[in-house]
Scaffold this motif. Sequence first.
Motif, short mmCIF file in Angstrom:
data_model
loop_
_atom_site.label_atom_id
_atom_site.label_comp_id
_atom_site.label_asym_id
_atom_site.label_seq_id
_atom_site.Cartn_x
_atom_site.Cartn_y
_atom_site.Cartn_z
N GLN A 197 0.87 -1.18 0.00
CA GLN A 197 0.00 0.00 0.00
C GLN A 197 0.91 1.23 0.00
O GLN A 197 1.92 1.27 0.70
N SER A 206 0.05 8.69 -13.52
CA SER A 206 -0.64 8.19 -14.72
C SER A 206 0.29 8.19 -15.92
O SER A 206 0.32 7.23 -16.70
N ASP A 248 -2.54 2.99 -13.26
CA ASP A 248 -3.98 3.26 -13.33
C ASP A 248 -4.39 3.88 -12.00
O ASP A 248 -4.86 3.21 -11.08
N ASP A 254 -6.78 5.94 -10.93
CA ASP A 254 -8.17 5.89 -10.47
C ASP A 254 -8.49 4.54 -9.84
O ASP A 254 -9.10 4.47 -8.75
N SER A 255 -8.10 3.45 -10.50
CA SER A 255 -8.38 2.11 -9.97
C SER A 255 -7.62 1.85 -8.68
O SER A 255 -8.16 1.28 -7.72
N GLN A 268 -6.58 4.04 -6.49
CA GLN A 268 -7.19 4.83 -5.41
C GLN A 268 -8.51 4.21 -4.97
O GLN A 268 -8.82 4.15 -3.77
N ALA A 269 -9.29 3.76 -5.93
CA ALA A 269 -10.58 3.14 -5.59
C ALA A 269 -10.39 1.88 -4.77
O ALA A 269 -11.18 1.60 -3.85
N ASP A 270 -9.33 1.11 -5.08
CA ASP A 270 -9.04 -0.13 -4.35
C ASP A 270 -8.38 0.14 -2.99
O ASP A 270 -8.30 -0.77 -2.16
N GLY A 271 -7.89 1.36 -2.79
CA GLY A 271 -7.24 1.69 -1.53
C GLY A 271 -5.75 1.40 -1.50
O GLY A 271 -5.09 1.64 -0.49
N GLN A 272 -5.18 0.91 -2.62
CA GLN A 272 -3.75 0.62 -2.62
C GLN A 272 -2.92 1.89 -2.71
O GLN A 272 -1.79 1.95 -2.22
#
Length: 460
Positions: free
Chosen positions: A63, A81, A86, A88-89, A91-95
């Motif tokens: 993380q 980027s 990626d 956005d992905s 951040q969405a996953d929290g990594q």
Amino acid sequence: MSESSTGDSDTPDSSPADRRRQLQTQFATTELPRHLALFYRTHAEQIRVVTTFVARGIQQDEQVIYIADENETATIATALSDAGLDVDSLQADGQLVLVDSAKIYSNGVFDPKESVDEFRDLAADAVADGYSGLRAAGENSWSLDLDCSFEDVIEFEHRFDEAHPDLPVTALCQYSLEQFTGEDIGKALQTHEAIIYRETLCTNPYYTPPKEAIEYGAPLSNAALLLEQTRDIHRFRDDVERREERLSVVNRVLRHNLRNELNVISGRLEWLEAQGLFDAAAVDHLDTIATAAERLSSLSENARHVDRTLDAREQEPANLNATVEAGVTDARHEYADLSVTIDAGPPDATAADATVQTSVREVIACAATNLSAPTVEVRVEADEQYKTGTVEVVADEGFVSEATMTAFDNDIERSLAHARTLRLWVAQWTIQSMNGRLELGGSPPANRVRLSFPTIETRP
């Protein structure tokens, strides 16, 4: 003004892509300490380093938390980027977590002890969430805006090193050489085991462990620091020069005197046998002596080969298939009766270090030395997700003895006495030098050697 004059590069003809690849190689082939510092002059230099650092953490399933200050979080997101992530992905996953320092220090107060405790909790949470650890990068310019002295920052740096040495966290503190004073940079330099300067990862000779810092009153002033380290470096260089001189004498004996004397012994033994003065039993003894002399001569030649091979190593990324093929070609030139087939890996995979060529050559050479006209298959693979490459060398017969397998399992280099296994140890040393590993497989004697090593993503 040229890039080199701004401190953005050591070599004027080095492109940004080249510098990024070189740093990727260093990160991939080095076991990083928990605490690093980046000292930079330009924004472009800072961005290249931090994006490479963050990308490596993502590849290692860590993380990653980035604390922005002089840069907007949107600026960092765009840079990541552009580096191929990626965002956005992630951040969405929290990594991946991008946070502005103003949100962390909203009350304008910085407490070194509380900050270390927070890092400990964040690392524990990252592991609990299934990550391999925590990677953090912070723009330390936040300290210039708070109601705290730089001594508080240094206290945090020392506390971070001292607390929980087994904590699964890798932290990169960023210092602008244009914003911080020379005195502050000197103090920060002493609190990081490794540093990145001019986009090069360096072991820090000025690092002072927390216990020594307390004992000797560090951080020292810049002048005192330079005086102390000048003395230490002088002693170190003297010691190295003495050791190299002694080793040079020993090497001359092994390479020249020993070889010449063995040639004399072999020649005299042949002459004695040709005279027909001895019975069969005596001739057997002479043959035993001659065989032992040949083994010693072979070991001497192998020792020379080891020295030349290790001295010739250069740290540079290379196409995985191409560097494996080069190693196979080297082995074919050395052993004419060798039969090798290659099962190539992904065409775009890039080994973090061209040293793979040496390791492949040495493993195949070991098989060719111990077997008569062996047939060898070389299988190449690359895991894009975990940025790992593997090369498996499989022979039609076993070529690594049980004793050698035991020595490798226990990391005991006693097999070095045998010329037939020396080249396998060279393969082990070279692959370990790039943060890789060598594994033996198959029932004794082993007929498979697997090399695992880091790969990198190359981008224009």
